[in-house]
Design a protein around this motif. Structure first.
Motif, PDB file in Angstrom:
ATOM      1  N   TYR A 158       0.829  -1.208   0.000  1.00  0.00           N
ATOM      2  CA  TYR A 158       0.000   0.000   0.000  1.00  0.00           C
ATOM      3  C   TYR A 158       0.864   1.258   0.000  1.00  0.00           C
ATOM      4  O   TYR A 158       0.569   2.236  -0.698  1.00  0.00           O
ATOM      5  CB  TYR A 158      -0.919   0.000   1.223  1.00  0.00           C
ATOM      6  N   LEU A 181     -12.804   0.273  -3.448  1.00  0.00           N
ATOM      7  CA  LEU A 181     -12.847   1.226  -2.330  1.00  0.00           C
ATOM      8  C   LEU A 181     -11.456   1.436  -1.735  1.00  0.00           C
ATOM      9  O   LEU A 181     -11.066   2.571  -1.415  1.00  0.00           O
ATOM     10  CB  LEU A 181     -13.820   0.737  -1.256  1.00  0.00           C
ATOM     11  N   LYS A 182     -10.712   0.323  -1.582  1.00  0.00           N
ATOM     12  CA  LYS A 182      -9.362   0.434  -1.036  1.00  0.00           C
ATOM     13  C   LYS A 182      -8.457   1.224  -1.977  1.00  0.00           C
ATOM     14  O   LYS A 182      -7.665   2.074  -1.532  1.00  0.00           O
ATOM     15  CB  LYS A 182      -8.772  -0.966  -0.793  1.00  0.00           C
ATOM     16  N   GLN A 242      -9.171   4.895  -1.724  1.00  0.00           N
ATOM     17  CA  GLN A 242      -8.521   5.442  -0.525  1.00  0.00           C
ATOM     18  C   GLN A 242      -7.039   5.718  -0.779  1.00  0.00           C
ATOM     19  O   GLN A 242      -6.519   6.774  -0.410  1.00  0.00           O
ATOM     20  CB  GLN A 242      -8.668   4.467   0.637  1.00  0.00           C
ATOM     21  N   LEU A 288      -5.075   9.319  -0.785  1.00  0.00           N
ATOM     22  CA  LEU A 288      -3.845   9.528  -0.012  1.00  0.00           C
ATOM     23  C   LEU A 288      -2.699   9.982  -0.920  1.00  0.00           C
ATOM     24  O   LEU A 288      -1.946  10.904  -0.586  1.00  0.00           O
ATOM     25  CB  LEU A 288      -3.452   8.243   0.717  1.00  0.00           C
TER      26      LEU A 288
END
Length: 292
Positions: free
Chosen positions: A17, A216-217, A220, A224
């Protein structure tokens, strides 16, 4: 054993991530810098265009009331940014200061004329529109002559159009490159979860149900990354504003707000599209194809 493996998986996931956020942030930062250049170039061209003036020389027999009416009409005109009246006396005084000699005393008369300078709005500074303005002004009975730098206007318009074309082309190309780079980062992130995707599909989960959490992830992560990019752009703007204050990088907060909004929207849009197609690809693969 299971606990150690679970911790390893979590660290690996966080690392994945983090790399995606940094990749998105760096690409969107470069896009933001390019957008800033494009927007600032536009404001700079508008600044130079609005320095262009049309000078109206009035006839010697023009009555003061007619001159006042003309000025009032010019101030209301859609193309006008500012109107300045210059009397022949003021013009002679200014010219005398420039040449360092009183030419009126030498000639015995002031040959200059009363004049009105019109500063135009940037959108009207083109050869065609200025020629139309000149034509409309010359039909007035108190106007003797209308002048402006025609070669300069033609050259300015030609160069601005050329610059706009190349900036638009470069912006489109760079945005495409940004989409490809972010898409690559997202695909690598989804690739590491291909077995999870296939397992969920095998136990009966629908494609839409499987796809939503990944989208959705990714959104996000896109937000960011966009925030990281915005932070970098703000730092760049503050540095340039301090180093070269003449550029007035902080003069228009609406433009900056628009730029930051575009960065966030791009972060969301690109990650959403990339994730959708990446998950779709793995959903359509056979189990034995996941190992290749």
């Amino acid at each position: 054993m299971d606990t150690s493996f679970e911790k390893y998986q979590k660290r690996r996931l966080r690392s994945s991530y983090f790399s995606v956020v940094i990749s998105i942030g760096l690409v969107l930062f470069l896009v933001g810098i390019l957008g800033l250049i494009v927007l600032k170039t536009n404001s700079i061209t508008e600044h130079f265009k609005e320095k262009v003036t049309i000078t109206i020389f009035l006839k010697d027999n023009a009555k003061s009331i007619d001159v006042e009416i003309l000025q009032a009409e010019l101030k209301r005109a859609e193309y006008t940014k500012a109107v300045t009246y210059i009397s022949k006396k003021d013009a002679a005084k200014k010219y005398t200061e420039e040449i360092g000699e009183d030419f009126v005393e030498f000639l015995g008369d002031n040959p200059l004329k009363d004049a009105v300078d019109i500063s135009l709005k940037s959108e009207f500074v083109t050869p065609e529109k200025m020629a139309e303005i000149e034509k409309n002004l010359l039909i007035r009975s108190i106007v003797a002559e209308v002048t402006y730098d025609k070669p300069l206007i033609e050259l300015l318009t030609k160069n601005i159009n050329r610059l706009s074309f190349w900036m638009l082309l470069f912006s489109g190309l760079f945005t495409l490159i940004a989409m490809v780079l972010i898409n690559g980062s997202i695909r690598l992130s989804i690739y590491s979860k291909r077995f999870t995707i296939k397992t969920m599909q095998m136990v009966g989960a629908t494609k839409g149900f499987i796809r939503v959490p990944f989208i959705l992830k990714s959104i996000q992560l896109g937000i960011l990354g966009a925030l990281v990019a915005i932070g970098g752009v703000i730092g760049f703007i503050l540095y340039i504003n301090k180093t070269i204050p003449e550029l007035e990088m902080l003069s228009n907060y609406k433009i900056l707000a628009l730029l930051f909004t575009v960065i966030i929207v791009l972060g969301i849009l690109i990650t959403w599209i990339s994730t959708f197609f990446a998950t779709q690809r793995f959903l359509n693969l056979r189990t034995d194809e996941l190992y290749y």
